[in-house]
Design an enzyme around this catalytic site. Structure first.
Site, mmCIF file in Angstrom:
data_model
loop_
_atom_site.group_PDB
_atom_site.id
_atom_site.type_symbol
_atom_site.label_atom_id
_atom_site.label_comp_id
_atom_site.label_asym_id
_atom_site.label_seq_id
_atom_site.Cartn_x
_atom_site.Cartn_y
_atom_site.Cartn_z
ATOM 1 N N GLU A 1 0.172 -9.629 -0.326
ATOM 2 C CA GLU A 1 -1.209 -10.077 -0.095
ATOM 3 C C GLU A 1 -1.940 -10.290 -1.425
ATOM 4 O OE1 GLU A 1 -1.906 -6.877 2.817
ATOM 5 O OE2 GLU A 1 -2.734 -8.432 4.110
ATOM 6 N N GLY B 1 0.873 -5.216 1.146
ATOM 7 C CA GLY B 1 -0.288 -5.438 0.279
ATOM 8 C C GLY B 1 0.099 -6.095 -1.038
ATOM 9 N N GLU C 1 4.381 -4.702 7.380
ATOM 10 C CA GLU C 1 3.453 -3.740 7.987
ATOM 11 C C GLU C 1 3.781 -3.461 9.449
ATOM 12 O OE1 GLU C 1 2.677 -6.144 5.936
ATOM 13 O OE2 GLU C 1 0.985 -5.621 4.648
ATOM 14 N N ALA D 1 0.841 -1.202 0.000
ATOM 15 C CA ALA D 1 0.000 0.000 0.000
ATOM 16 C C ALA D 1 0.872 1.246 0.000
ATOM 17 C CB ALA D 1 -0.895 -0.005 1.234
HETATM 18 C C1 LIG Z 1 -5.219 6.556 -0.897
HETATM 19 C C2 LIG Z 1 -5.192 5.369 -0.104
HETATM 20 C C3 LIG Z 1 -4.422 4.128 -0.483
HETATM 21 C C4 LIG Z 1 -4.376 3.240 0.695
HETATM 22 C C5 LIG Z 1 -4.637 1.819 0.351
HETATM 23 C C6 LIG Z 1 -5.227 1.145 1.517
HETATM 24 C C7 LIG Z 1 -5.206 -0.340 1.363
HETATM 25 C C8 LIG Z 1 -5.173 -0.970 2.733
HETATM 26 C C9 LIG Z 1 -5.023 -2.396 2.658
HETATM 27 C C10 LIG Z 1 -3.914 -3.101 2.850
HETATM 28 C C11 LIG Z 1 -2.832 -2.665 3.596
HETATM 29 C C12 LIG Z 1 -1.623 -3.097 3.303
HETATM 30 C C13 LIG Z 1 -0.532 -2.636 4.127
HETATM 31 C C14 LIG Z 1 0.716 -2.306 3.367
HETATM 32 O O1 LIG Z 1 0.975 -2.763 2.303
HETATM 33 S S1 LIG Z 1 1.684 -1.224 4.157
HETATM 34 C C15 LIG Z 1 3.114 -1.099 3.129
HETATM 35 C C16 LIG Z 1 4.015 -2.237 3.346
HETATM 36 N N1 LIG Z 1 5.220 -2.048 2.581
HETATM 37 C C17 LIG Z 1 6.326 -1.569 3.098
HETATM 38 O O2 LIG Z 1 6.428 -1.298 4.278
HETATM 39 C C18 LIG Z 1 7.481 -1.402 2.139
HETATM 40 C C19 LIG Z 1 8.176 -0.130 2.404
HETATM 41 N N2 LIG Z 1 9.259 0.103 1.455
HETATM 42 C C20 LIG Z 1 10.472 -0.458 1.595
HETATM 43 O O3 LIG Z 1 10.739 -1.264 2.446
HETATM 44 C C21 LIG Z 1 11.519 -0.011 0.612
HETATM 45 O O4 LIG Z 1 11.172 1.260 0.162
HETATM 46 C C22 LIG Z 1 11.686 -0.954 -0.585
HETATM 47 C C23 LIG Z 1 10.386 -1.201 -1.268
HETATM 48 C C24 LIG Z 1 12.308 -2.279 -0.106
HETATM 49 C C25 LIG Z 1 12.663 -0.291 -1.600
HETATM 50 O O5 LIG Z 1 13.860 0.060 -0.949
HETATM 51 P P1 LIG Z 1 14.966 0.950 -1.697
HETATM 52 O O6 LIG Z 1 15.248 0.369 -3.015
HETATM 53 O O7 LIG Z 1 16.071 1.131 -0.728
HETATM 54 O O8 LIG Z 1 14.280 2.338 -2.015
HETATM 55 P P2 LIG Z 1 13.648 3.409 -1.025
HETATM 56 O O9 LIG Z 1 13.330 2.813 0.285
HETATM 57 O O10 LIG Z 1 14.488 4.619 -1.037
HETATM 58 O O11 LIG Z 1 12.255 3.706 -1.736
HETATM 59 C C26 LIG Z 1 12.189 4.371 -2.999
HETATM 60 C C27 LIG Z 1 11.085 5.407 -2.933
HETATM 61 O O12 LIG Z 1 9.844 4.716 -2.808
HETATM 62 C C28 LIG Z 1 9.126 5.195 -1.677
HETATM 63 N N3 LIG Z 1 8.367 4.061 -1.120
HETATM 64 C C29 LIG Z 1 8.793 2.825 -0.889
HETATM 65 N N4 LIG Z 1 7.798 2.046 -0.460
HETATM 66 C C30 LIG Z 1 6.695 2.812 -0.418
HETATM 67 C C31 LIG Z 1 5.329 2.572 -0.073
HETATM 68 N N5 LIG Z 1 4.893 1.371 0.310
HETATM 69 N N6 LIG Z 1 4.484 3.604 -0.145
HETATM 70 C C32 LIG Z 1 4.881 4.833 -0.549
HETATM 71 N N7 LIG Z 1 6.167 5.115 -0.920
HETATM 72 C C33 LIG Z 1 7.053 4.113 -0.848
HETATM 73 C C34 LIG Z 1 10.216 5.689 -0.735
HETATM 74 O O13 LIG Z 1 9.711 6.607 0.168
HETATM 75 C C35 LIG Z 1 11.196 6.300 -1.712
HETATM 76 O O14 LIG Z 1 10.666 7.564 -2.063
HETATM 77 P P3 LIG Z 1 11.607 8.837 -2.192
HETATM 78 O O15 LIG Z 1 12.554 8.532 -3.300
HETATM 79 O O16 LIG Z 1 10.665 9.952 -2.475
HETATM 80 O O17 LIG Z 1 12.321 8.999 -0.903
#
Ligand SMILES: CCCCCCCC/C=C\C=C\CC(=O)SCCNC(=O)CCNC(=O)[C@H](O)C(C)(C)COP(=O)(O)OP(=O)(O)OC[C@H]1O[C@@H](n2cnc3c(N)ncnc32)[C@H](O)[C@@H]1OP(=O)(O)O
Length: 721
Positions: free
Chosen positions: A99, A96, A119, A56
């Site tokens: 999932e 997500g 999460e 998400a």
């Molecule tokens: C409008 C409403 C929508 C809401 C939907 C509701 C649905 C609810 C139902 C289900 C719920 C599900 C729960 C989830 O899924 S919670 C999210 C779980 N995922 C995570 O925690 C992953 C987080 N991300 C990471 O661990 C890393 O970023 C990774 C993907 C491994 C990539 O790592 P790396 O290559 O080192 O790159 P960065 O960390 O620098 O990330 C690059 C940029 O991407 C942005 N980012 C990453 N993940 C997310 C995300 N899940 N959501 C938003 N943005 C994300 C990160 O901030 C970096 O951005 P920036 O370059 O601007 O700094």
């Protein structure tokens, strides 16, 4: 559309294909279209640009548009499809994203893919039926581990666990389309995870009881791991539909708990600090790091050993240098032991061989060996004269472009740089002990440090799998400067009537892994003693007639000095603020000697003892720390409150679920922090650390703006108020 009518749904939302509102809508539309199209016989879901999905969109959780949006029903739609749906997992499938894959009937992963339900690390639980499907697929123990830790699972492990059906080294999307074609017409019932029972354990109740104890112990007050546990437990006791309802209920508790907000702030703060800037205009955008082909570490004490270990782990060739053969051999043995232990922790134990490769790790007493290194990290004692002598020497020996880093926790970078011919190459790299474990690297630029040196140090932090935070040069930099008033208040509270164990307990209940006195015993009281002697606050250089409890007109507590004079250096001597079973012992026990000593001390200095409650302990310790943070921001030593928070979470054991000290101040409300500081400052006018920062006062006067706007209230030209 692929061969033989396989519909392809590609998740597309760069850079990580996060499931935003638009992405979710597109997924739902794609599924419905594929379902309605009679020419489509199977569906394949993959992600754009070699990444399945990071889950998400985390920013969406605090968006007002979030309400009414759910991923669960879309996943049910996938699972219920009468056409086989195959997930092609490349790069990452997290939260997500995973999932969605669990809703698919088949999962194929690329060998380099990683999967997980992280999460819990952002204060939530897998709220799209993941807590109910995963235990059905891989069993309760493995599911509980993945869901309560949030760890990423490599594809090979996922295959062993049964999380994926196949791992491929070739093109995953093509392999998934082939599989989709192959399974057309096969029964889908057995592939629908919601219909499967949770695999039974002979001792499920006992297993869950023990697992809960473990989860709680590791949570340090963070709610999410325990609620993740409750959701998985529901899967073992209830039907899929009831389990999903329970999951939703627990998800909503977490979403509104405040902890989720703090953890999500911490997630973005860690990414924000990568985009560093300095008041002179240098920035990550324009500066390029230089490659580090070979590094050197000078000094193989505790810090040097950890730094060498870190560099070797990052596969950077290292020269480890000591002043004489005796110290070199001691250092070599200690480094080898650390490397052995690290190799055992790593997946492939065979990595040990690489550690012993003399071409990659060289021990020497000869400074001339430093001629060809790209970067030197000096890690000798905190002694300015010694550091200057070493920097003068290495600036002569090293090649002109070499970066000269000093591992110091407080000393002036400019003064160290002044001993060299190349102050632009000199930079502070403050590692935290144990240096091969702790994630924080405080990177301190001096007056002349080049942007390239900063960029290179940041790049080094990344290579070492650390989080680098760029800060300006002042005594104690950011972390220790904020720590001084915290520790000072803790000692003042002892003078006024409290006990080490009471103060530690309050701060550990708040979420610190370890309270200030246990920490001081662990680090060694002699470290601070040496520093205070160096500053002329105690010891031989103290002018005769100096009042025992005053320095430069301010309140001072000689208690830590007195303990050191009594040979109580903490764990290493078996006695400090606590007593230990032996020298080097780790189990802290309250010490009657210390209690007596405190009573006598108070009598000697005519201090009236009073009961100090938990609220005062917490506020007196934390508010001056935050207060110092506001001064640091006002002085331009750090470019935003996120920097201070990332430093505290990664270097000082600040509970992540409280977001860091500055975030915590914002959640308490700045007017309240200010009012309390004013109250304590009036009661203790001789303690400068309690006097409210002018910047804090300004922010309160401006109406307590949100944290993200704080820096806009500082004057742009000088960063001064
Ligand atoms: C409008 C409403 C929508 C809401 C939907 C509701 C649905 C609810 C139902 C289900 C719920 C599900 C729960 C989830 O899924 S919670 C999210 C779980 N995922 C995570 O925690 C992953 C987080 N991300 C990471 O661990 C890393 O970023 C990774 C993907 C491994 C990539 O790592 P790396 O290559 O080192 O790159 P960065 O960390 O620098 O990330 C690059 C940029 O991407 C942005 N980012 C990453 N993940 C997310 C995300 N899940 N959501 C938003 N943005 C994300 C990160 O901030 C970096 O951005 P920036 O370059 O601007 O700094």
């Amino acid at each position: 559309m692929g061969a033989a009518a396989v519909a392809v749904i590609r998740l597309r939302n760069p850079p990580v294909n996060a499931l935003s509102l638009t992405a979710l809508q597109a997924l739902e539309d794609g599924l419905k279209r594929a379902d309605a199209d009679p020419s489509v016989k199977a569906v394949m879901i993959c992600g754009e640009n070699g990444k399945f999905s990071a889950g998400a969109d985390i920013r969406g959780f605090s968006s007002p548009k979030r309400h009414g949006i759910a991923l669960g029903p879309i996943i049910s739609l996938i699972e219920k499809s009468e056409k086989p749906v195959v997930a092609a997992i490349e790069g990452i499938a997290l939260g997500g994203g995973l999932e969605v894959a669990l809703g698919c009937h088949y999962r194929i992963a690329h060998v380099k893919a990683r999967m997980g339900l992280p999460e819990v690390t952002i204060g939530l639980l897998p709220g799209a039926q993941g807590t109910q499907r995963l235990p059905r697929l891989i069993g309760v123990p493995a599911a509980l581990d993945i869901i309560t830790t949030g760890r990423h699972i490599p594809a090979t492990e996922a295959l062993k666990l049964g999380l994926v059906d196949e791992v491929v080294e070739e093109n995953t999307v093509e392999a998934a389309i082939r599989l989709a074609n192959k399974v057309i017409g096969q029964p889908l019932g057995p592939r629908r995870l919601s219909l499967k029972p949770v695999p039974k354990l002979p001792n499920m109740e006992a297993f869950l009881r023990e697992a809960l104890v473990k989860v709680k112990k590791q949570a340090h007050g963070c709610l999410a791991p325990e609620l993740c546990f409750q959701a998985v437990k529901a899967a073992t006791e209830q039907t899929f539909a009831d389990g999903v309802r329970k999951e939703q209920e627990l998800f909503n508790i977490l979403l509104t708990s405040g902890q989720a907000q703090a953890l999500q702030y911490a997630f973005f703060a860690e990414r924000a600090v990568q985009k560093w800037t300095t008041p002179s205009g240098a920035s990550w955008k324009s500066a390029s790091p230089q490659p580090i082909h070979k590094a050197a570490v000078i000094g193989l004490g505790t810090m040097g050993r950890g730094i060498v270990t870190s560099l070797v782990k990052a596969n950077i060739p290292v020269v480890a240098l000591e002043q004489n053969l005796e110290y070199l051999n001691m250092g070599r043995k200690a480094v080898m032991l650390l490397l052995e232990r690290e190799a055992m922790k790593m997946e492939q134990g065979a990595q040990t061989l690489r550690f012993h490769n003399p071409a990659r790790l060289q021990f020497t007493v000869d400074f001339d060996v430093l001629q060809d290194v790209d970067l030197v990290i000096e890690a000798v004692f905190e002694n300015m004269a010694l550091k200057k002598e070493i920097f003068q020497k290495i600036s002569r020996i090293c090649k002109p472009g070499a970066f000269l880093c000093t591992n110091t926790s407080a000393l002036n970078i400019d003064e160290i740089a002044s001993a060299t011919r190349c102050p632009q190459q000199v930079i502070g790299t403050h590692f935290f002990s144990p240096a091969h474990v702790m994630r924080l690297l405080e990177i301190i630029y001096g007056l002349h440090t080049s942007a390239t040196a900063i960029a290179t140090a940041m790049q080094l932090a990344k290579a070492l799998k650390k989080v680098g935070v760029v800060v300006g040069n002042c005594f104690g930099f950011v972390g220790n400067r904020m720590m001084f008033p915290y520790v000072q208040q803790a000692v003042f509270l002892l003078e006024e009537g409290s006990r080490p164990e009471a103060i530690d307990q309050v701060l550990e209940d708040f979420g610190f892994k370890i309270g200030p006195f246990r920490m001081s015993d662990l680090a060694g009281l002699d470290v601070g003693w040496r520093s205070r002697k160096g500053q002329g606050l105690t010891g031989a250089s103290l002018p005769p007639g100096t009042p025992a409890r005053q320095r430069h007109g301010h309140r001072y507590s000689p208690l830590p000095d007195l303990l050191c004079e009594n040979g109580r250096f903490g764990q290493k001597t078996g006695k400090g603020w606590y007593q230990y079973e032996k020298a080097g012992g780790r189990t802290a026990k309250p010490d009657p000697w210390l209690h007596n000593f405190l009573a006598q001390y108070r009598d000697t200095h005519h201090i009236k003892t009073r009961f100090i409650d938990q609220e005062e302990i917490l506020e007196r310790c934390l508010f001056p720390l935050m207060n110092e943070g506001f001064d640091i921001l006002a002085e331009g030593i750090a470019s935003g409150p996120e920097h201070l928070d990332v430093i505290y979470i990664n270097g000082y054991g600040w509970p992540k679920h409280r977001g860091g000290p500055m975030f915590h101040a914002s959640t308490i409300g700045l007017p309240r922090v200010l009012a309390k500081l004013q109250k304590y400052s009036e009661a203790h006018p001789d303690v400068p650390g309690l006097r409210p920062s002018a910047f804090l006062k300004k922010l309160v006067a401006m109406g307590n703006p949100p944290l993200k706007d704080w820096m806009s209230y500082l004057s742009r030209q000088s960063n001064k108020l």
